[in-house]
Design a protein around this motif. Structure first.
Motif, short mmCIF file in Angstrom:
data_model
loop_
_atom_site.label_atom_id
_atom_site.label_comp_id
_atom_site.label_asym_id
_atom_site.label_seq_id
_atom_site.Cartn_x
_atom_site.Cartn_y
_atom_site.Cartn_z
N SER A 1 0.83 -1.21 0.00
CA SER A 1 0.00 0.00 0.00
C SER A 1 0.86 1.25 0.00
N THR A 2 2.17 1.08 -0.21
CA THR A 2 3.08 2.22 -0.20
C THR A 2 3.31 2.71 -1.63
N PRO A 3 3.00 3.94 -1.91
CA PRO A 3 3.17 4.43 -3.28
C PRO A 3 4.65 4.68 -3.59
N PRO A 4 4.99 4.73 -4.86
CA PRO A 4 6.37 5.07 -5.24
C PRO A 4 6.67 6.53 -4.89
N THR A 5 7.95 6.84 -4.89
CA THR A 5 8.32 8.25 -4.77
C THR A 5 7.94 8.97 -6.05
N ALA A 6 7.78 10.27 -5.96
CA ALA A 6 7.39 11.05 -7.13
C ALA A 6 8.56 11.14 -8.12
N PRO A 7 8.30 11.07 -9.41
CA PRO A 7 9.36 11.35 -10.39
C PRO A 7 9.90 12.76 -10.16
N LEU B 1 7.18 17.71 -28.55
CA LEU B 1 8.32 17.97 -27.67
C LEU B 1 8.64 16.67 -26.94
N THR B 2 9.84 16.60 -26.35
CA THR B 2 10.25 15.40 -25.63
C THR B 2 10.42 15.72 -24.15
N LEU B 3 9.74 14.95 -23.31
CA LEU B 3 9.83 15.09 -21.86
C LEU B 3 10.82 14.07 -21.31
N MET B 4 11.56 14.46 -20.29
CA MET B 4 12.48 13.54 -19.60
C MET B 4 12.37 13.79 -18.11
N TRP B 5 12.55 12.70 -17.30
CA TRP B 5 12.47 12.82 -15.86
C TRP B 5 13.41 11.81 -15.21
N SER B 6 13.61 11.95 -13.92
CA SER B 6 14.42 10.99 -13.16
C SER B 6 13.52 9.94 -12.55
N ALA B 7 14.06 8.73 -12.38
CA ALA B 7 13.27 7.57 -11.96
C ALA B 7 12.70 7.73 -10.57
N SER B 8 11.52 7.15 -10.37
CA SER B 8 10.96 6.98 -9.04
C SER B 8 11.52 5.70 -8.43
N SER B 9 11.29 5.50 -7.15
CA SER B 9 11.72 4.27 -6.48
C SER B 9 10.54 3.66 -5.73
N ASP B 10 10.57 2.32 -5.63
CA ASP B 10 9.51 1.61 -4.92
C ASP B 10 10.04 0.23 -4.58
N ALA B 11 9.66 -0.29 -3.43
CA ALA B 11 10.16 -1.59 -2.99
C ALA B 11 9.78 -2.71 -3.95
N SER B 12 8.67 -2.57 -4.64
CA SER B 12 8.21 -3.60 -5.58
C SER B 12 8.54 -3.26 -7.03
N GLY B 13 9.22 -2.15 -7.23
CA GLY B 13 9.55 -1.74 -8.59
C GLY B 13 8.49 -0.82 -9.17
N ILE B 14 8.82 -0.20 -10.29
CA ILE B 14 7.90 0.72 -10.97
C ILE B 14 7.30 0.00 -12.17
N ALA B 15 5.98 -0.04 -12.23
CA ALA B 15 5.30 -0.70 -13.35
C ALA B 15 5.19 0.22 -14.56
N GLU B 16 4.87 1.50 -14.32
CA GLU B 16 4.70 2.42 -15.43
C GLU B 16 4.71 3.86 -14.95
N SER C 1 1.24 -2.83 -7.75
CA SER C 1 -0.03 -2.89 -7.03
C SER C 1 -0.92 -1.69 -7.37
N ASN C 2 -0.52 -0.93 -8.36
CA ASN C 2 -1.26 0.24 -8.85
C ASN C 2 -1.32 1.37 -7.83
N ASN C 3 -0.35 1.40 -6.91
CA ASN C 3 -0.24 2.57 -6.04
C ASN C 3 0.33 3.73 -6.86
N GLU C 4 -0.25 4.88 -6.65
CA GLU C 4 0.11 6.07 -7.44
C GLU C 4 1.01 7.00 -6.64
N SER C 5 2.07 7.49 -7.26
CA SER C 5 2.94 8.46 -6.61
C SER C 5 2.32 9.85 -6.65
N ALA C 6 2.91 10.74 -5.90
CA ALA C 6 2.57 12.16 -6.08
C ALA C 6 3.07 12.61 -7.44
#
Length: 450
Positions: A307-313, A327-342, A383-388
Motif C-alpha cells: 500500500s506504499t506508493p512510489p516516490t514522485a518522479p 516535444l520530448t519530456l524527460m524525468w528521473s526515476a521513481s523508487s519503490d520496494a516492488s519496482g515501478i510498473a509504469e 499494485s497500482n499505487n500512485e505516486s505524487a
C-alpha cells in the motif's frame, strides 16, 4: 430557326459534358503522375521493389509505388527518424520499418566491386547518390537506426545538379561483410528539400540454410516476483551464432534477446505469482533459428501486499527546444520496494500517455502550435499505487508554419501547407484534392512536417 437553337443548346451541353470528362481525366492523370514519382534501386533489388515483385509479403501500399520513398534530405544529420529510415519517415509505408533477421528477402552479394542501378519515373536534378551499410556487429532484430549504420558512405556519386536518365548505374566498392546486412541508398535532390531512401537487404557469401543447434541445459535460478535468471549451454553453427531469444509459452515474439557470446540473461517483467514455461532458441546471421531448448517451468513469487506508493518522479524537463507540434519530456526515476510498473504523463489533468517503468522520456506529439501546456508525470507500482505528481513543467510550443485546414475539392500548389488531424503537411505536387486524398492517405502528394 428552332432547329438552330436546339443544335446550339445541344452543343453547349456537349461541351460542358466533355469539359467535365476532361477535368476528371486530368485529375486521374495528375494522381497517376503523383503516384509515379520518382525513383528506386532496381538492382540489387531494394526492399520496396521486392515488395512490388512479390518476393516480400505483407508490405502494404508500397507495392503500388516503390518509387515514392521520399523524405527530408540531409541524412544522417537530418532526414527520417531512427526506426523509420526504411520508410523514409512516411507513415503510409511504416510496414517497411519492420525489422528482423528473417522479415525480408535478401539479394545475394559479394564484397568488392558491385553495380547499383536506379530506375527513375521523375528525373529530379541531383546533388548526389550515397550508399551506407550496416556495421559488422549490427543487430538485424532491432530497428534500423543511425547507430546500426556506418554513417560515412562507402560510395558517393556526384550528381552535378543534373537530371539523371531513366536508368542509371553506379559502380561501388562494397566493404567486406558476411551474412545479412542492409545497404541504405540515398538519392539527394538538388532542386527540392527532399531525398529518396531505399533499404536494400543483402546476403554476403553463399546462402546459409543451416540452423544452429538447440541450446542445451536451460536452467532457471534467482526467481523473484517478476524476474528470473536463465542460463544455458551454447549452441553451435556452421558459420556463427548471432544471438539467443527467450520465449514464454507459445508466444511468437521473444521476451528477451542477447548476443551470441552471452549464455545467460535476467528476464524481467514476468507476471507475479504465475507459472511460466520458458525456452531459448539460437539464431544466425542468415536468420536461421534453432529448435527450442528444453523447457523450464518458472513460478514467480506473489507480490506482497503493498500500500506504499512510489516516490514522485523528479527533474521533469523538456529536452531541447519544443517544436510546433511535439516535444520530448524527460524525468528521473521513481523508487519503490516492488519496482515501478509504469509512468503516466499528464497535460493539465488529462492523461495523455503511458510508458513502461524502465522508460524515463517520452516524445509527446499531436500538440497545437503556439499553445501553452503544463505537464506532470506520476509513477505506478505493480499494485497500482500512485505516486505524487512530479514537478510541473509549463512550455509553449513553437509558432508553426502557416497552414490552412485541408479540405476536399480545393486546389493546392506545390509547397502549400495544410493542417489535418493536428499535423501539418506540405504539398509535394500541385493538384486538386478529392475525398480520399487526405494528407495521411496519399504520401505521394503530402509530406508530414516536423
Amino acid at each position: 430557326m428552332n432547329q438552330v437553337r436546339l443544335n446550339t443548346v445541344l452543343t453547349k451541353r456537349l461541351l460542358i459534358a466533355c469539359g467535365g470528362l476532361m477535368f476528371a481525366i486530368a485529375l486521374s492523370f495528375l494522381l497517376a503522375q503523383s503516384a509515379s514519382a520518382h525513383g528506386y534501386v532496381d538492382s540489387p533489388a531494394s526492399r520496396a521493389i521486392q515488395c512490388k515483385n512479390g518476393l516480400n509479403a505483407n508490405c502494404g501500399p508500397i507495392i503500388y509505388e516503390p518509387q515514392s520513398l521520399e523524405g527530408l534530405k540531409g541524412f544522417p544529420a537530418a532526414g527520417p527518424a531512427d526506426g523509420k529510415i526504411a520508410s523514409a519517415g512516411l507513415a503510409g509505408f511504416a510496414t517497411l520499418d519492420q525489422q528482423s533477421a528473417t522479415r525480408w528477402n535478401k539479394a545475394s552479394m559479394s564484397s568488392g566491386p558491385n553495380t547499383f542501378t536506379w530506375k527513375f519515373t521523375a528525373r529530379h536534378a541531383t546533388t548526389s547518390y550515397r550508399y551506407f551499410i550496416t556495421k559488422e556487429n549490427w543487430n538485424p532484430n532491432a530497428p534500423l537506426t543511425r547507430d546500426q549504420l556506418n554513417l560515412t558512405p562507402f560510395c558517393t556519386v556526384n550528381g552535378n545538379s543534373q537530371q539523371p536518365p531513366a536508368t542509371l548505374s553506379h559502380s561501388c566498392n562494397v566493404p567486406a561483410r558476411t551474412g545479412y546486412h542492409i545497404i541504405l541508398a540515398v538519392w539527394d535532390i538538388a532542386d527540392t528539400g527532399n531525398a529518396w531512401y531505399n533499404a536494400i537487404d543483402v546476403q554476403f557469401g553463399a546462402s546459409d540454410n543451416v540452423a544452429p543447434t538447440a541450446p542445451s541445459g536451460l536452467n532457471a535460478t534467482a526467481v523473484g516476483a517478476t524476474t528470473a535468471t536463465l542460463t544455458w549451454g551454447a549452441s553451435t553453427d556452421n558459420v556463427a551464432v548471432s544471438g539467443y531469444e527467450v520465449y514464454a509459452g507459445a508466444n511468437a515474439t521473444p521476451i528477451a534477446t542477447v548476443p551470441g557470446n552471452q549464455i545467460s540473461v535476467n528476464v524481467t517483467n514476468l507476471a507475479a505469482g504465475t507459472t511460466h514455461t520458458l525456452t531459448v532458441k539460437a539464431y544466425d546471421a542468415a536468420g536461421n533459428r534453432s529448435p527450442a531448448s528444453n523447457a523450464v517451468m518458472v513460478t514467480t513469487d506473489p507480490l506482497p501486499v503493498d500500500s506504499t506508493p512510489p516516490t514522485a518522479p523528479s527533474g521533469l524537463h523538456v529536452m531541447g527546444a519544443a517544436g510546433s507540434n511535439s516535444l520530448t519530456l524527460m524525468w528521473s526515476a521513481s523508487s519503490d520496494a516492488s519496482g515501478i510498473a509504469e509512468y503516466r504523463i499528464y497535460a493539465g489533468s488529462a492523461l495523455i500517455d503511458t510508458v513502461s517503468g524502465g522508460s524515463y522520456e517520452k516524445l509527446v506529439a499531436g500538440l497545437t502550435p503556439n499553445t501553452s501546456y503544463t505537464f506532470t508525470v506520476r509513477a505506478y507500482d505493480p499494485s497500482n499505487n500512485e505516486s505524487a505528481a512530479s514537478n510541473a513543467v509549463t512550455v509553449t510550443t513553437a509558432q508553426g508554419p502557416s497552414a490552412t485546414p485541408w479540405t476536399a475539392n480545393a486546389a493546392y500548389a506545390t509547397g502549400a501547407l495544410v493542417s489535418y488531424n493536428g499535423a501539418v503537411y506540405k504539398c509535394l505536387q500541385a493538384h486538386t484534392s478529392l475525398t480520399g486524398w487526405e494528407p495521411s492517405n496519399v504520401p505521394a502528394l503530402w509530406q508530414l512536417q516536423p
